[in-house]
Design an enzyme around this catalytic site. Structure first.
Site, short mmCIF file in Angstrom:
data_model
loop_
_atom_site.label_atom_id
_atom_site.label_comp_id
_atom_site.label_asym_id
_atom_site.label_seq_id
_atom_site.Cartn_x
_atom_site.Cartn_y
_atom_site.Cartn_z
N SER A 262 9.98 2.15 -13.05
CA SER A 262 11.27 1.49 -13.24
C SER A 262 11.92 1.19 -11.90
CB SER A 262 12.18 2.39 -14.07
OG SER A 262 12.69 3.41 -13.24
N LYS A 263 12.99 0.40 -12.00
CA LYS A 263 13.75 0.04 -10.81
C LYS A 263 14.19 1.28 -10.05
CE LYS A 263 15.67 -4.15 -12.66
NZ LYS A 263 16.81 -5.01 -12.86
N ARG A 264 14.57 2.28 -10.82
CA ARG A 264 15.13 3.49 -10.22
C ARG A 264 14.08 4.35 -9.51
NH1 ARG A 264 19.90 2.53 -9.68
NH2 ARG A 264 20.73 1.29 -11.36
#
Ligand code: GLU
Length: 508
Positions: A262-264
């Site tokens: 994910s982006k995170r």
């Protein structure tokens, strides 16, 4: 030209481009080039609520940096344009209405409140509400209302959407190049909205209308779109169009394999998940990018190509042209590929080695100037040639070669304790006086080493201890390249000076 391979990358400009998206685009590119086909960029911006300023420019810049050229599309043009869906808005309406006329879609007038109510009722019975063949006759649409009522509502300006009408108990079948044969019962499917009350098509309608009009032969996209594919296949059929061939790519997973990268994850685990640094226009948050982190675009391309594909051999390094020559959809893995940060660095290390010393030195000299050093390009080039293999990134040059520019200010404590014994100072003083006698020419480095290789055993000294003490005196640490190379590059005066200073400092 009928069977020409034409593929597209169709991002929605909702933020920075995730590397999963870059990989999708790359596989499309490789497939197109391998088959002498066309690679298109289409911007899917029909969902205006999710539009993020700067995202489209970011996408275009990312591909420029990566060296993946589109043949047609936004920012390039082509005969099937415009390639931005918001600029094609007017044409979708007719297609949506055509489906209603054909009995393949219907007008629905349910308000947001009415639908929320239906959802709440279903939830109360621990069910999920779906607008489908089982529920639609109990809702407000052109299937449940009379023709006159429908016409009256439309004429009076009542907001409506157009929904696809899935048949009851139909079987939707298609083949996916990666997933194989897929068969779904149409009764299970949601009558998705195709055309919204704001006059905009939804992704589903715009996507297939455009793929058809742009003569897309193969749709290669992320696996998150697989659940939408039965609808897309049904839409092609409803229009009477030939569907493209589909290939849904497995996900890129988190390094531990637990879920989608994910982006995170990137900033949490210390690696970029975006090609370029992204400044979020709303929150001001900055997410790191491969470019700014010092990756070479060729390394990123090679790394991504191998995240889920291989050519069936152990080969890992491929130029873009080689990837094009060897790429095949059959060799794409059916399973998600775990992102591996060490591997990403390894790729960069490999590609950094093929950057010429001159090019790296030109880059490095700028950094050196900023740090207050003004070496010649020739000297810097020599330094680069010596330390390059120890670097994964150009930014590692300084920490692997600082001692060529900087006299040690202090000496690594642990090493000092281990190497610098009582009497080391006086041995080095003797060594120093002999080193001073060596002629100062371009053979001095070799001569100095030759002398040490003789002197140390002759005096029954410990080779490792003495050589490391000399290294400590010159470098300040036990790191660094071969001593001869250091002697040679620093020159006689500087080498001797550093040993002298160390003897004075350490023996104080
Ligand atoms: N606009 C979709 C996305 O953002 C495209 C999906 C597709 O390739 O059909 O991923």
């Amino acid at each position: 030209m009928e069977n020409r391979v034409r593929v597209r990358f169709a991002p929605s400009p909702t933020g920075p481009l995730h590397i999963g998206g870059v990989r999708t685009a790359l596989y499309n590119y490789l497939f197109a080039k391998k088959n002498n086909g066309d690679f298109l960029l289409r911007i899917e911006d029909t969902d205006q609520t999710r539009f993020v300023p700067g995202a489209e420019e970011y996408i275009i810049e990312s591909f420029k940096w990566l060296g993946l050229k589109f043949d047609e599309g936004v920012s390039i043009g082509g005969q099937y344009g415009p390639y931005k869906q918001s600029e094609r808005k007017a044409m979708y309406k007719d297609y949506a209405f055509e489906l209603v006329e054909k009995g393949k879609a219907y007008f629905a007038f349910d308000t947001a409140e009415e639908l929320a109510q239906k959802r709440a009722e279903a939830e109360a019975e621990k069910k999920t509400f779906q607008y489908d063949c089982n529920t639609r006759l109990g809702l407000r649409n052109s299937l449940s209302l009379s023709e006159e009522e429908t016409r009256r509502l439309i004429e009076s300006g009542e907001p409506f959407v157009i929904r696809f009408k899935f048949e009851k108990d139909g079987q939707i079948e298609f083949d996916d190049l990666i997933r194989g044969h897929i068969s779904v019962n149409s009764s299970l499917l949601d009558d998705k909205v195709l055309y919204k009350s704001d006059g905009m098509p939804t992704y589903h309608l715009a996507n297939i209308v455009d793929d058809h009009l742009m003569k897309i032969s193969h749709v290669i996209r992320g696996e998150e779109w697989l659940p939408s594919c039965p609808l897309h296949v049904s839409l092609y059929k409803a229009f009477g169009w030939e569907a493209p061939v589909f290939a849904h790519l497995p996900l890129i997973l988190k390094p531990d394999g637990k879920g989608k990268l994910s982006k995170r994850d990137g900033d949490r685990l210390g690696f970029p998940v975006f090609p370029l640094e992204w400044h979020d226009p709303k929150s001001g948050e900055i997410s790191s990018g491969y470019r700014e982190s010092g990756y070479l675009p060729q390394a990123v391309v090679n790394m991504l190509a191998l995240l889920g594909w291989n050519d069936g051999t152990e080969q890992e390094l491929f130029s873009l042209q080689e990837l094009v020559d060897k790429f095949s959809i059959e060799r794409i893995s059916k399973h998600g590929a775990k992102f591996d940060m060490e591997k990403a660095k390894w790729f960069n290390h490999q590609y950094l080695q093929s950057v010429s010393d001159n090019e790296l030195a030109q880059q490095y000299i700028k950094e050196l100037n900023d740090r207050g050093y003004t070496p010649t390009l020739e000297f810097t080039e020599k330094v680069v040639s010596l330390v390059k293999e120890r670097c994964s990134f150009a930014k590692d040059l300084w920490q692997t070669s600082d001692y060529f520019f900087l006299r040690p200010e202090s000496y690594a404590e642990k090493a000092l304790k281990k190497r610098w014994k009582e009497g080391t100072g006086s041995v080095l003083t003797d060594i120093l006086s002999r080193l001073s006698e060596i002629e100062d020419n371009n053979e001095w480095g070799e001569k100095a080493e030759e002398f040490l290789m003789k002197y140390i055993p002759e005096h029954e000294l410990n080779m490792g201890q003495i050589m490391n003490s000399i290294r400590l005196a010159i470098v300040g640490d036990t790191k660094g390249v071969n001593m001869v190379e250091i002697f040679k590059l620093l020159g006689k005066q500087e080498s001797i000076q550093r040993i002298q200073t160390a003897i004075e400092r350490i023996n104080l």
